[in-house]
Scaffold this active site. Sequence first.
Site, PDB file in Angstrom:
ATOM      1  N   SER A  10       0.801  -1.222   0.000  1.00  0.00           N
ATOM      2  CA  SER A  10       0.000   0.000   0.000  1.00  0.00           C
ATOM      3  C   SER A  10       0.829   1.265   0.000  1.00  0.00           C
ATOM      4  O   SER A  10       0.313   2.339  -0.252  1.00  0.00           O
ATOM      5  CB  SER A  10      -0.846   0.022   1.259  1.00  0.00           C
ATOM      6  OG  SER A  10       0.039   0.101   2.368  1.00  0.00           O
TER       7      SER A  10
ATOM      8  N   LEU B  50       2.643   1.849   2.832  1.00  0.00           N
ATOM      9  CA  LEU B  50       2.880   2.078   4.270  1.00  0.00           C
ATOM     10  C   LEU B  50       4.013   1.194   4.803  1.00  0.00           C
ATOM     11  O   LEU B  50       4.140   1.006   6.015  1.00  0.00           O
ATOM     12  CB  LEU B  50       1.603   1.823   5.072  1.00  0.00           C
ATOM     13  CG  LEU B  50       0.471   2.825   4.839  1.00  0.00           C
ATOM     14  CD1 LEU B  50      -0.702   2.553   5.776  1.00  0.00           C
ATOM     15  CD2 LEU B  50       0.950   4.258   5.024  1.00  0.00           C
ATOM     16  N   GLY B  51       4.814   0.635   3.911  1.00  0.00           N
ATOM     17  CA  GLY B  51       6.012  -0.082   4.338  1.00  0.00           C
ATOM     18  C   GLY B  51       5.756  -1.411   5.024  1.00  0.00           C
ATOM     19  O   GLY B  51       6.500  -1.793   5.933  1.00  0.00           O
TER      20      GLY B  51
ATOM     21  N   SER C  74       6.351  -4.266   3.767  1.00  0.00           N
ATOM     22  CA  SER C  74       7.477  -5.169   3.490  1.00  0.00           C
ATOM     23  C   SER C  74       8.598  -4.933   4.496  1.00  0.00           C
ATOM     24  O   SER C  74       9.213  -5.880   4.998  1.00  0.00           O
ATOM     25  CB  SER C  74       7.979  -4.992   2.055  1.00  0.00           C
ATOM     26  OG  SER C  74       8.413  -3.673   1.824  1.00  0.00           O
TER      27      SER C  74
ATOM     28  N   ASP D  43      12.832   2.559   4.396  1.00  0.00           N
ATOM     29  CA  ASP D  43      11.683   1.925   5.066  1.00  0.00           C
ATOM     30  C   ASP D  43      12.121   1.048   6.234  1.00  0.00           C
ATOM     31  O   ASP D  43      11.564   1.135   7.334  1.00  0.00           O
ATOM     32  CB  ASP D  43      10.885   1.074   4.068  1.00  0.00           C
ATOM     33  CG  ASP D  43      10.089   1.909   3.090  1.00  0.00           C
ATOM     34  OD1 ASP D  43      10.260   3.139   3.091  1.00  0.00           O
ATOM     35  OD2 ASP D  43       9.304   1.329   2.320  1.00  0.00           O
TER      36      ASP D  43
HETATM   37  N1  LIG Z   1       2.723  -9.667   6.953  1.00  0.00           N
HETATM   38  C1  LIG Z   1       3.294 -10.104   5.826  1.00  0.00           C
HETATM   39  N2  LIG Z   1       3.378 -11.420   5.560  1.00  0.00           N
HETATM   40  C2  LIG Z   1       3.961 -11.876   4.429  1.00  0.00           C
HETATM   41  N3  LIG Z   1       4.483 -11.070   3.460  1.00  0.00           N
HETATM   42  C3  LIG Z   1       4.429  -9.751   3.677  1.00  0.00           C
HETATM   43  C4  LIG Z   1       3.843  -9.199   4.867  1.00  0.00           C
HETATM   44  N4  LIG Z   1       3.928  -7.868   4.789  1.00  0.00           N
HETATM   45  C5  LIG Z   1       4.537  -7.590   3.607  1.00  0.00           C
HETATM   46  N5  LIG Z   1       4.844  -8.701   2.939  1.00  0.00           N
HETATM   47  C6  LIG Z   1       5.502  -8.796   1.610  1.00  0.00           C
HETATM   48  O1  LIG Z   1       5.729  -7.476   1.131  1.00  0.00           O
HETATM   49  C7  LIG Z   1       4.953  -7.233  -0.059  1.00  0.00           C
HETATM   50  C8  LIG Z   1       4.459  -5.798  -0.084  1.00  0.00           C
HETATM   51  O2  LIG Z   1       5.582  -4.963  -0.176  1.00  0.00           O
HETATM   52  P1  LIG Z   1       5.648  -3.689  -1.089  1.00  0.00           P
HETATM   53  O3  LIG Z   1       5.215  -3.989  -2.489  1.00  0.00           O
HETATM   54  O4  LIG Z   1       6.974  -3.110  -0.896  1.00  0.00           O
HETATM   55  O5  LIG Z   1       4.543  -2.700  -0.457  1.00  0.00           O
HETATM   56  P2  LIG Z   1       4.533  -1.999   0.991  1.00  0.00           P
HETATM   57  O6  LIG Z   1       5.877  -2.175   1.587  1.00  0.00           O
HETATM   58  O7  LIG Z   1       4.241  -0.564   0.685  1.00  0.00           O
HETATM   59  O8  LIG Z   1       3.427  -2.592   1.766  1.00  0.00           O
HETATM   60  C9  LIG Z   1       3.833  -8.241   0.015  1.00  0.00           C
HETATM   61  O9  LIG Z   1       3.286  -8.520  -1.254  1.00  0.00           O
HETATM   62  C10 LIG Z   1       4.554  -9.461   0.605  1.00  0.00           C
HETATM   63  O10 LIG Z   1       5.332 -10.127  -0.356  1.00  0.00           O
HETATM   64  C1  LIG Z   2       9.643   3.959  -3.538  1.00  0.00           C
HETATM   65  C2  LIG Z   2      10.486   3.825  -2.269  1.00  0.00           C
HETATM   66  O1  LIG Z   2      11.178   5.062  -2.070  1.00  0.00           O
HETATM   67  C3  LIG Z   2       9.595   3.583  -1.041  1.00  0.00           C
HETATM   68  C4  LIG Z   2       8.720   2.368  -1.177  1.00  0.00           C
HETATM   69  O2  LIG Z   2       7.849   2.248  -0.066  1.00  0.00           O
HETATM   70  P1  LIG Z   2       6.673   1.160  -0.062  1.00  0.00           P
HETATM   71  O3  LIG Z   2       7.265  -0.184  -0.270  1.00  0.00           O
HETATM   72  O4  LIG Z   2       5.724   1.523  -1.194  1.00  0.00           O
HETATM   73  O5  LIG Z   2       6.021   1.290   1.298  1.00  0.00           O
HETATM   74  C5  LIG Z   2      11.480   2.692  -2.475  1.00  0.00           C
HETATM   75  C6  LIG Z   2      12.641   2.667  -1.482  1.00  0.00           C
HETATM   76  O6  LIG Z   2      13.014   3.740  -0.948  1.00  0.00           O
HETATM   77  O7  LIG Z   2      13.197   1.598  -1.270  1.00  0.00           O
HETATM   78 MG   LIG Z   3       7.739  -2.014   0.665  1.00  0.00          MG
END
Ligand SMILES: Nc1ncnc2c1ncn2[C@@H]1O[C@H](COP(=O)(O)OP(=O)(O)O)[C@@H](O)[C@H]1O
Ligand SMILES: C[C@@](O)(CCOP(=O)(O)O)CC(=O)O
Ligand SMILES: [Mg+2]
Length: 432
Positions: free
Chosen positions: A143, A145-146, A148, A205
Amino acid sequence: MEVRARAPGKIILSGEHAVVHGSTAVAASIDLYTQVTLRIPSGADSNDGLLKINLKDMGLEFSWPIERIKEALPELGNPLSSQPQSCSQESLRSIAALVEEQNIPEAKIGLAAGISAFLWLYTSIHGYKPATAFVTSNLPLGSGLGSSAAFCVSLSAALIALTNAVSLDLGHQGWLSFADDDIELVNKWAFEGEKIIHGKPSGIDNTVSTFGNMIMFKSGKLTLIKSNMPLRMLITNTKVGRNTKALVAGVNERTLKHPDSMNAVFTAVDSISKELSTIIQSPAPDDLSVTEKEAKLEELMEMNQGLLQCMGVSHASIETVLRTTLKYKLSSKLTGAGGGGCRITGDLQRTGMLKQHAPVVILWLMVYGLTERGQVERAKALDQRVILNQMNSVLSGNVVDKVIAELESCGFQCLIAGIGGKGVEVCFDSSS
Ligand SMILES: Nc1ncnc2c1ncn2[C@@H]1O[C@H](COP(=O)(O)OP(=O)(O)O)[C@@H](O)[C@H]1O
Ligand SMILES: C[C@@](O)(CCOP(=O)(O)O)CC(=O)O
Ligand SMILES: [Mg+2]
């Protein structure tokens, strides 16, 4: 042996994407967390010789016989928990095969990247011991909001906490922070996990999730920011599908095509982030300057959003939110990777890592002073007469309630987040 670890999500106030290319960015932790409970059985209780990860919120469990992991990753027999290692291309391919064997449901294929990070971090730190990791989170996945990073940080913290690489008080009741050197180790391991999920992460992040607070970050270095303004954020979740790895790769591609123009964009973002952090940290001697500061922050945010559009990471749904908030004279920007423009390339497509998944994008705006809660805080901070004036103009329309109602009527979700709280913590006490 059992330990729990929790790590917060984040918002980026300015500088996402540009930070990957060396610009300054400003980020803060938010009060939404991922929690990992790690159980490593001892003696006779062998956990059936399996390594398991249980994603409790999704009702999913994945498991591998330890012998199968040994066969796929024979080089990890002597784990070195105190020396974070990057996953080689060869190990990544073996891990992709282990993940593929699990037949992750197509709708949840984005989890493949997280599961891969789990396998790498677990085996690199604990080798071939059977164990179970239970994961829960109140962060939306994918989303901005980090999630990952919160996943990698909480996982690394739980893994490291059960090794001799760190010194923690096992008898401590309740949540416990790491010592300075130990927390660096957690952050470094988490960064190795983020690399598997993001491809080319800046490290902002995992760093803000590890250390909490508000930080300024540039080329791997963090500076803690002491905010002199109580900031609250309204976060709007557009629920549009995206994937950080694909978006970061898209910006990289555009940079290769137009190096001079894109470098000028990154330089402008660098200046915006520096100005933003100066304003947030500057003392507020009088009431008027608080209002002036808010106005400047909004302008900087608007400028940053324009530059994110130049990078090609905005999206029609984001533009809808911008137009909606602008009607109420409130500026917004996307936070995190943004949305749209997913690109699937051959090799990574096989592992499912670049497919779209859990569909959300977040936007934020400052609501300090505009909600009831904000007004109470403002009342504490400012002169009453000035507050009444401001409250009269703001309250006549009850701006934030109206903007939330309109955003929700478009199908978006809104939440107000507290920012700048603690980073990663662990707990050995099963009663708290
Ligand atoms: N609680 C969780 N359990 C398993 N995988 C997770 C979890 N949280 C995040 N992930 C992994 O991180 C991915 C999302 O990361 P990303 O695309 O960077 O978006 P963001 O970091 O913004 O939420 C998910 O699709 C999954 O692979
Ligand atoms: C786009 C970026 O600046 C932030 C990504 O954050 P998120 O995984 O979308 O929560 C990538 C990074 O800094 O690693
Ligand atoms: Mg991420």
